[in-house]
Design a protein around this motif. Sequence first.
Motif, PDB file in Angstrom:
ATOM      1  N   ASN A  62      -0.796   1.524   1.502  1.00 44.59           N
ATOM      2  CA  ASN A  62      -0.937   1.154   2.223  1.00 44.59           C
ATOM      3  C   ASN A  62      -0.985   0.582   4.172  1.00 44.59           C
ATOM      4  O   ASN A  62      -1.187   0.414   5.340  1.00 44.59           O
ATOM      5  CB  ASN A  62      -2.679  -0.370   2.143  1.00 44.59           C
ATOM      6  CG  ASN A  62      -3.998   0.497   1.702  1.00 44.59           C
ATOM      7  OD1 ASN A  62      -4.104   1.382   1.678  1.00 44.59           O
ATOM      8  ND2 ASN A  62      -4.395  -0.211   0.884  1.00 44.59           N
ATOM      9  N   LYS A  63       0.739   0.019   3.740  1.00 44.34           N
ATOM     10  CA  LYS A  63       1.681  -0.699   4.841  1.00 44.34           C
ATOM     11  C   LYS A  63       1.897   0.738   6.052  1.00 44.34           C
ATOM     12  O   LYS A  63       1.911   2.338   5.233  1.00 44.34           O
ATOM     13  CB  LYS A  63       2.596  -0.722   3.907  1.00 44.34           C
ATOM     14  CG  LYS A  63       2.329  -1.663   3.334  1.00 44.34           C
ATOM     15  CD  LYS A  63       4.276  -2.060   2.825  1.00 44.34           C
ATOM     16  CE  LYS A  63       4.130  -3.146   1.903  1.00 44.34           C
ATOM     17  NZ  LYS A  63       5.072  -4.011   0.643  1.00 44.34           N
ATOM     18  N   LYS A  64       2.046   1.093   6.763  1.00 44.18           N
ATOM     19  CA  LYS A  64       1.879   1.273   7.709  1.00 44.18           C
ATOM     20  C   LYS A  64       3.055   2.906   7.814  1.00 44.18           C
ATOM     21  O   LYS A  64       3.445   3.588   8.470  1.00 44.18           O
ATOM     22  CB  LYS A  64       2.128   0.709   9.312  1.00 44.18           C
ATOM     23  CG  LYS A  64       2.096   1.916  10.373  1.00 44.18           C
ATOM     24  CD  LYS A  64       1.358   0.886  11.495  1.00 44.18           C
ATOM     25  CE  LYS A  64       1.400   2.388  12.775  1.00 44.18           C
ATOM     26  NZ  LYS A  64       0.822   1.673  14.058  1.00 44.18           N
ATOM     27  N   THR A 100      -5.038   7.096  10.284  1.00 47.93           N
ATOM     28  CA  THR A 100      -3.408   7.246  10.724  1.00 47.93           C
ATOM     29  C   THR A 100      -2.655   8.536  10.058  1.00 47.93           C
ATOM     30  O   THR A 100      -2.064   9.068  11.089  1.00 47.93           O
ATOM     31  CB  THR A 100      -2.657   6.309   9.468  1.00 47.93           C
ATOM     32  OG1 THR A 100      -3.174   4.915  10.248  1.00 47.93           O
ATOM     33  CG2 THR A 100      -1.066   6.124   9.360  1.00 47.93           C
ATOM     34  N   LEU A 132      -6.259  -3.778   6.648  1.00 43.92           N
ATOM     35  CA  LEU A 132      -6.285  -3.423   5.633  1.00 43.92           C
ATOM     36  C   LEU A 132      -6.789  -4.655   4.986  1.00 43.92           C
ATOM     37  O   LEU A 132      -7.030  -5.472   5.240  1.00 43.92           O
ATOM     38  CB  LEU A 132      -4.697  -4.548   5.195  1.00 43.92           C
ATOM     39  CG  LEU A 132      -3.704  -3.793   5.763  1.00 43.92           C
ATOM     40  CD1 LEU A 132      -2.126  -4.283   5.403  1.00 43.92           C
ATOM     41  CD2 LEU A 132      -3.160  -2.620   4.532  1.00 43.92           C
ATOM     42  N   VAL A 193      -3.911  -1.223  10.661  1.00 37.31           N
ATOM     43  CA  VAL A 193      -2.793  -0.472  10.498  1.00 37.31           C
ATOM     44  C   VAL A 193      -2.814   0.879  11.785  1.00 37.31           C
ATOM     45  O   VAL A 193      -1.601   0.951  12.072  1.00 37.31           O
ATOM     46  CB  VAL A 193      -3.922   0.280   9.151  1.00 37.31           C
ATOM     47  CG1 VAL A 193      -2.281   0.895   8.787  1.00 37.31           C
ATOM     48  CG2 VAL A 193      -3.598  -0.865   8.141  1.00 37.31           C
TER      49      VAL A 193
END
Length: 219
Positions: A62-64, A100, A132, A193
């Motif tokens: 999930n980290k950008k 994203t 998130l 995000v």
Amino acid sequence: MIKNKRILLLLLEDYIKNNFKKKLIISLGEGEFMSFLKENICYTNIKIKKINLISKKKIKNNKKTEYLKFKKKLYSDLYIGDANFFGSYFFYKGNNGVITKEKIIYLNSKNRIIIVNGFTNKKFCYLPIEVLPKLINFVVRKLIKLNIDFKIKKKRGNIFFNDNKLNIINIKCFYNKNPYVYEKKILSIKGVVETGMFLIFKNTTFILSGKKKFMVFEK
């Protein structure tokens, strides 16, 4: 809901054939019209080299920063997506989709066609943002502190998760606000995000879908 889908498909086919000469790598976004397009565009007279389906691959982290590794893989000659609204400098979308990943494809496409569902004269819209899950309460408290109206997207009474396992919050956004400053302000909130605000770049064509007619704008 977009009406006259067949007519819109023919309009797209004619526009693509008149503006693109070689075989295309096409990336299709998510949205109401995109599902129909995925099923029917292969049967048109457009020469398609490859179709990227945005929802086909799921992103595990999930980290950008993890999304950036998909940049080269998601390159295309033409991105086709739909939107809820467009203005002079931006359009917004992504209430149900993977914001994203779709934004990366949008940025890494040579040309873009955006289908806008209907005409509007409203003074504001609800802009979707990806959040998130672990930090959704923090984001909510921050939005309240900033005096921003919002709605947490839910499905059957439960908080909604998109394909990337992120939550969606729809925040009230006035059209007269500077989109660059507003997006930067929202992205500075820990846990956010991405936003559904897409800045308009060169080689972007908008097709406005009305009840009885279509209008084409080239940016």
